[in-house]
Design a protein around this motif. Structure first.
Motif: not given
Length: 287
Positions: A243-249
């Motif tokens: 989730f944090k990967h997706m949100y950072t992207v």
């Protein structure tokens, strides 16, 4: 006039070199030698003159080291469970959870990269993308997210391709856990035990029934119950990382396509629907 509170002989803000500290490494292995720091710290090679590209490279290189360690630990966990060594399996699975937490924190640092500053060097990346991460792909295969088509990305490196193919075709962590359930007397469908491990795992009623029995009598099956909860810990931590990967992207590039050709954020969101251990979440509904 001197300060009455200052004593020139007071060296409390100074740490003297101790006589026993080794300083001659002409013929001895140093810390840098042992860790191969010369190679590691010279591996950051920005392709632009933009200040923030160093941040981007360092975060991803450090993440690859953590992924390598997580793969190392999960490989050991699979072997431990196959051998019935619960103690060591619990230890390394707990370590993997903390590695995922560390990886999640790394996105916090990368999120200091603003969209404007990223665009200044994004074109230098060409088609390179985290989607091509060998360490990440191995990790997902070890955890059970099998997808043979993803091997195509690694065809240009035969050694990596063959290793990933081997992991794809081998039992995942959950496959070994399900085999263990059968060994402990649980009635697991043979179709699950003899399945093609290169295919994505599909939920099975017999596996769910086994977990329901374990959770309803946790004292009688405590090791299996504890193993189940540690698997939940892994998935929980991994999903937070996803989730944090997706949100950072999303924060940095919005809905632009990924450099590797994917749809970007929408492609990353689909991963959040994939569970490594689906029956372990379903069991909560049946308690």
């Amino acid at each position: 006039m001197t300060c009455p509170y200052h004593n020139e002989a007071d060296n409390s803000n100074y740490r003297a070199m101790e006589e026993g500290i080794h300083t001659d490494f002409n013929d001895d292995m140093s810390y840098g030698d042992y860790l191969c720091l010369e190679q590691i710290l010279s591996a950051q090679k920005p392709l632009s003159d933009q200040h923030d590209e160093m941040l981007f490279i360092t975060i991803h290189q450090a993440s690859e080291l953590w992924l390598k360690l997580a793969g190392h630990e999960l490989t050991a966990a699979i072997a431990n469970i196959h051998q019935g060594d619960f103690g060591h399996a619990f230890k390394v699975i707990s370590r993997v959870k903390q590695i995922f937490n560390q990886l999640t924190q790394s996105w916090q640092i990368l999120s200091t990269l603003t969209p404007v500053d990223y665009l200044k060097f994004r074109d230098a990346l060409g088609h390179s993308s985290g989607f091509q991460s060998y360490g990440y792909r191995k990790l997902e295969f070890l955890l059970g997210n099998k997808n043979a088509s993803l091997l195509e990305v690694h065809q240009s490196n035969n050694a990596i391709y063959q290793e990933l193919k081997q992991v794809l075709e081998a039992p995942s962590l959950y496959d070994e856990v399900i085999r263990l359930l059968a060994d402990k007397g649980m009635a697991i469908d043979n179709a699950v035990l003899a399945r093609d491990f290169s295919q994505p795992y599909q939920k099975n009623d017999s596996v769910l029934a086994a977990w329901v029995a374990i959770y309803k009598d946790a004292d009688q099956h405590f090791e299996l119950y504890e193993l189940a909860e540690k698997l939940i810990d892994i998935e929980d931590a991994f999903q937070q990382w996803r989730f944090k990967h997706m949100y950072t992207v999303q924060r940095i590039i919005g809905n632009k396509m990924g450099t590797g050709g994917s749809s970007g954020v929408s492609f990353l969101k689909k991963a959040l629907d994939i569970s490594f251990f689906p029956e372990l979440f379903d069991v909560r509904t049946h308690l």
